[in-house]
Design a protein around this motif. Structure first.
Motif, PDB file in Angstrom:
ATOM      1  N   ARG A 494       0.883  -1.161   0.000  1.00 47.88           N
ATOM      2  CA  ARG A 494       0.000   0.000   0.000  1.00 47.88           C
ATOM      3  C   ARG A 494       0.919   1.209   0.000  1.00 47.88           C
ATOM      4  NH1 ARG A 494      -5.302   0.063   3.677  1.00 47.88           N
ATOM      5  NH2 ARG A 494      -3.880   0.531   5.391  1.00 47.88           N
ATOM      6  N   GLU A 495       1.006   1.968   1.122  1.00 51.25           N
ATOM      7  CA  GLU A 495       2.039   3.001   1.169  1.00 51.25           C
ATOM      8  C   GLU A 495       3.428   2.375   1.296  1.00 51.25           C
ATOM      9  OE1 GLU A 495      -0.751   3.193   2.874  1.00 51.25           O
ATOM     10  OE2 GLU A 495      -1.701   5.046   2.179  1.00 51.25           O
ATOM     11  N   GLY A 496       3.490   1.209   1.928  1.00 50.34           N
ATOM     12  CA  GLY A 496       4.726   0.449   2.024  1.00 50.34           C
ATOM     13  C   GLY A 496       4.518  -0.939   1.445  1.00 50.34           C
ATOM     14  N   TYR A 497       5.404  -1.860   1.758  1.00 45.59           N
ATOM     15  CA  TYR A 497       5.246  -3.234   1.280  1.00 45.59           C
ATOM     16  C   TYR A 497       5.897  -4.196   2.255  1.00 45.59           C
ATOM     17  CZ  TYR A 497      10.153  -3.481  -0.269  1.00 45.59           C
ATOM     18  OH  TYR A 497      11.520  -3.495  -0.308  1.00 45.59           O
ATOM     19  N   ILE A 498       5.484  -5.466   2.175  1.00 47.84           N
ATOM     20  CA  ILE A 498       6.126  -6.555   2.907  1.00 47.84           C
ATOM     21  C   ILE A 498       6.177  -7.755   1.986  1.00 47.84           C
ATOM     22  CG2 ILE A 498       3.912  -7.205   3.964  1.00 47.84           C
ATOM     23  CD1 ILE A 498       5.551  -8.356   6.330  1.00 47.84           C
ATOM     24  N   ASP A 525      12.817   5.451  11.073  1.00 44.34           N
ATOM     25  CA  ASP A 525      12.437   4.771   9.831  1.00 44.34           C
ATOM     26  C   ASP A 525      11.916   3.368  10.116  1.00 44.34           C
ATOM     27  OD1 ASP A 525      13.169   7.010   8.517  1.00 44.34           O
ATOM     28  OD2 ASP A 525      14.874   6.154   7.460  1.00 44.34           O
ATOM     29  N   HIS A 526      12.527   2.666  11.075  1.00 45.34           N
ATOM     30  CA  HIS A 526      11.971   1.376  11.499  1.00 45.34           C
ATOM     31  C   HIS A 526      10.543   1.561  12.003  1.00 45.34           C
ATOM     32  CE1 HIS A 526      15.315  -1.205  10.838  1.00 45.34           C
ATOM     33  NE2 HIS A 526      16.073  -0.794  11.840  1.00 45.34           N
ATOM     34  N   GLU A 527      10.324   2.598  12.785  1.00 43.41           N
ATOM     35  CA  GLU A 527       8.986   2.843  13.328  1.00 43.41           C
ATOM     36  C   GLU A 527       7.995   3.134  12.213  1.00 43.41           C
ATOM     37  OE1 GLU A 527       9.896   6.030  15.952  1.00 43.41           O
ATOM     38  OE2 GLU A 527      10.422   4.720  17.647  1.00 43.41           O
ATOM     39  N   LEU A 530       7.098  -0.165  10.523  1.00 47.80           N
ATOM     40  CA  LEU A 530       6.199  -0.983  11.339  1.00 47.80           C
ATOM     41  C   LEU A 530       4.777  -0.424  11.331  1.00 47.80           C
ATOM     42  CD1 LEU A 530       8.450  -1.905  14.412  1.00 47.80           C
ATOM     43  CD2 LEU A 530       7.723  -3.393  12.523  1.00 47.80           C
ATOM     44  N   LEU A 531       4.634   0.898  11.356  1.00 46.74           N
ATOM     45  CA  LEU A 531       3.305   1.498  11.286  1.00 46.74           C
ATOM     46  C   LEU A 531       2.635   1.172   9.954  1.00 46.74           C
ATOM     47  CD1 LEU A 531       3.928   5.006  12.902  1.00 46.74           C
ATOM     48  CD2 LEU A 531       2.500   3.165  13.823  1.00 46.74           C
ATOM     49  N   ARG A 532       3.383   1.235   8.872  1.00 44.19           N
ATOM     50  CA  ARG A 532       2.822   0.887   7.570  1.00 44.19           C
ATOM     51  C   ARG A 532       2.439  -0.587   7.518  1.00 44.19           C
ATOM     52  NH1 ARG A 532       7.140   4.158   3.721  1.00 44.19           N
ATOM     53  NH2 ARG A 532       6.130   6.213   3.852  1.00 44.19           N
ATOM     54  N   PRO A 538      -3.007  -6.072   9.906  1.00 45.40           N
ATOM     55  CA  PRO A 538      -3.208  -5.838  11.339  1.00 45.40           C
ATOM     56  C   PRO A 538      -2.775  -7.031  12.186  1.00 45.40           C
ATOM     57  CG  PRO A 538      -5.137  -5.161  10.081  1.00 45.40           C
ATOM     58  CD  PRO A 538      -4.235  -5.891   9.131  1.00 45.40           C
ATOM     59  N   GLY A 539      -1.909  -6.762  13.144  1.00 40.10           N
ATOM     60  CA  GLY A 539      -1.463  -7.792  14.064  1.00 40.10           C
ATOM     61  C   GLY A 539      -0.302  -8.634  13.580  1.00 40.10           C
TER      62      GLY A 539
END
Length: 657
Positions: A494-498, A525-527, A530-532, A538-539
């Motif tokens: 989305r705004e980020g990726y995993i 940047d880590h924070e 993690l927020l993204r 979620p979770g």
């Protein structure tokens, strides 16, 4: 948002596909034009008599290095397949065939299969064509066959408009539209003017029709014509030769090129040039490839569509389709081909964005194996974990290690690339017909008639390129340990990726910071990452702290208009001198390097070699280095950068890959 009005770009014309129909269950027929696609006496036989024999082929391509054909009316591809078969049978070993064909109403893939099964004698090559056949999106689509010996460029759209966008020097024309009385747009004065513009010296043409309007139009455009014996029941056909002088562009005949930079841009260019038979010297200041921005652990490769079909989405989607067609697409971290269904889920940001995604899929008539809308429940099943909302599912997209892609580029270059690692280039200089590559002491490291600058931001140390408006953008990815019971089946963005875990680690990212020179990992940047992650899954990161995370920091290079910088590099200090002939760039792939690299390299290699270009001329103008001089003409006779280099606008959706 119900009732919201979305506007299409006036340049966007959806492709209207052809409808499969036969007369008497035998002859391929178009109800739209009330005409047949080829003679009832045999489509392949007609292709041989009218188009191959009519253009004196294959004799004319014997002994040539490259031969270019332009066809009006691709239809079911039977003329192309007949030509490809003739090339194989001709015994010509040194010629590369470029076949360019325009089609306003292409057949869907399923229809092509139904047509091709009637021609068992070309079954194998017809299978190869359908394997790479693109989705029916407007514009240019380039396909390669027989290890690059045969290149097909399909132009989906109106004939006059598409030919106007083509840059090529053509040796032969196959004019095969429906009858002039039924499809006059295919035989217009505008089409004939474009044929004349594209014609090389001694270019020939052939067509089944001898209609007076065709004769008069071609003759007015500069073709000398004659009638010959027609095919089967047709008494006559038309052949011709372009009779006006043609100014040929000079091509580099000494096939040696130096590529500076061994990231995605440089290794892709090295691969493209080596596949064309060039001797490539790849120079990299680090001990090996992919040591900077291309060294992130993993990124995404996916198309980008927009309702207005803007330049960024047009280029990105075309580049994605090109990459997956030619096995330069996403590979998992172990270098094996991406498994089917690996895919990417792009979550909607909100209800408005989800409705926009739905309209995009509908507007472009995207096939489900390329993109489809999925609700939250189905998206969760695809991901294997709870997702935050509905999404577009890109089944043919994927995630990969850019470094693995760089290694693959070099491993599949046919031995044509010599690597020179740990060698820092300080400058380049033109000496006679060649370019010298210099070290910091001014000593010549190597020389060649052509150089491709693919060394990202360090290109600004060269006086020939210090005016380019490039900027570094810092990105940090977080490496999150895999946890038992929390599996992820596909990449999510989305705004980020995993990405799914590899070697026990998920890659989460990526930040996008301008004017931030820190090379060390930053806690904030880590924070952010993690927020993204929490906003997407979620979770999924519950219990993970910044102390558990590894990191990789890289600086991507971007142009201020966020498009790559591809092609011949002009010198604003000496605009008329020609001193930079043979100097090319493949720069500013930014956050889309994994998606853009293959097509970017194909564009540069086509320009170096004087081949037909793989994308529209209007898009090329948006990508060439010269665009910055057109934007800032006051700088054309000066050194230094054009204005705009401090533009802070960034593409927040442009994450790695």
């Amino acid at each position: 948002m119900p009732g919201q009005c979305f506007l299409m770009s006036p340049d966007f014309q959806p492709v209207v596909p052809a409808v499969l129909s036969f007369l008497d269950n035998a002859t391929l027929y178009s109800s739209r034009f009330d005409d047949i696609y080829a003679s009832a006496n045999g489509a392949l036989e007609q292709a041989q008599h009218v188009f191959l024999d009519g253009n004196d082929l294959p004799r004319r391509w014997q002994g040539a290095n490259r031969f270019t054909i332009v066809e009006t009316g691709f239809g079911a591809g039977l003329n192309f397949l007949a030509t490809w078969r003739a090339l194989r049978q001709s015994g010509a070993t040194g010629v590369d065939l470029h076949y360019v064909s325009v089609e306003k109403h292409p057949f869907p893939l399923a229809a092509l299969e139904a047509i091709h099964e009637r021609y068992s004698e070309i079954g194998e090559i017809a299978d190869r064509l359908r394997e790479q056949y693109p989705p029916l999106l407007p514009g240019f689509h380039r396909l390669h066959f027989d290890n690059g010996r045969v290149t097909l460029t399909l132009l989906f759209g109106d004939a006059a408009e598409m030919l106007h966008q083509l840059q090529a020097r053509v040796d032969a024309f196959f004019l095969d539209g429906f009858a002039p009385a039924r499809n006059p747009d295919m035989w217009s004065a505008g089409v004939f003017r474009e044929l004349a513009r594209l014609a090389g010296a001694n270019a020939t043409l052939a067509t089944y029709t001898v209609a007076a309007s065709v004769w008069n139009g071609l003759e007015a455009a500069g073709f000398a014509l004659e009638k010959r014996q027609g095919f089967a029941s047709k008494r006559e056909m038309l052949c011709g030769r372009y009779a006006r002088p043609v100014k040929e562009t000079g091509n580099i005949r000494d096939k040696r090129v130096i590529v500076i930079g061994a990231g995605l841009a440089g290794t892709s260019c090295a691969n493209s040039m080596a596949r064309r038979g060039w001797d490539v010297l790849l120079i990299e200041r680090h001990p090996g490839p992919a040591q900077e921005a291309s060294g992130i652990p993993a990124g995404l490769m996916r198309p980008v569509f927009s309702l207005d079909w803007n330049p960024h989405s047009r280029f990105t989607s075309g580049a994605f389709l090109y990459a997956i067609r030619h096995r330069l697409a996403a590979r998992p971290l172990d270098d094996e081909p991406t498994p089917a269904g690996n895919g990417v889920l792009q979550l909607a940001r909100d209800a408005f964005h989800f409705e926009k995604q739905q309209r995009i899929v509908e507007q472009f008539s995207l096939p489900r194996d390329l993109a489809c809308v999925v609700q939250t429940r189905e998206a969760t099943e695809i991901a294997g974990t709870t997702v935050a909302g509905p999404a577009i599912w890109f089944p043919s997209s994927g995630w990969a290690s850019p470094a693995a892609m760089c290694r693959s580029n070099l491993d599949h270059s046919g031995g044509g690339v010599t690597n020179l690692y740990g060698c820092d280039v300080a400058g380049v200089r033109r000496t006679g017909a060649c370019w010298d590559v210099l070290d910091a002491s001014g000593q010549v490291l190597a020389h060649a008639p052509a150089i491709v600058l693919a060394n990202a931001l360090t290109v600004r140390r060269f006086v020939q390129a210090d005016w380019l408006p490039l900027r570094p953008v810092r990105g940090q990815v977080s490496l999150m340990p895999q946890r038992i019971g929390r599996d992820l089946r596909t990449a999510v963005c989305r705004e980020g990726y995993i990405t799914p875990a590899k070697d026990g680690m998920h890659c989460v990212g990526a930040t996008f910071n301008e004017d931030l020179p820190d090379i060390e990992a930053r806690l904030e940047d880590h924070e952010t990452n993690l927020l993204r992650l929490e906003s997407m899954l979620p979770g999924f990161g519950e219990g993970v702290t910044t102390a558990n995370l590894g990191a990789r920091v890289a600086f991507r290079t971007m142009s201020f208009d966020r498009l790559p910088v591809l092609g011949a590099l002009p010198d604003p200090r000496r605009p008329a001198s020609g001193d930079t002939d043979g100097l090319f760039t493949c720069l500013a792939l930014g956050s889309r390097g994994m998606t853009w690299a293959a097509l970017s390299a194909e564009i540069v290699a086509s320009r170096v070699c004087g081949e037909p270009m793989p994308i529209e001329a209007s898009m090329l103008k948006m990508l060439e280095p010269d665009r910055f001089l057109r934007m800032y003409p006051e700088r054309r006779n000066q050194g230094g950068k054009p204005g705009g280099t401090n533009d802070q606008t960034s593409d927040t959706g442009a994450k790695p890959g």
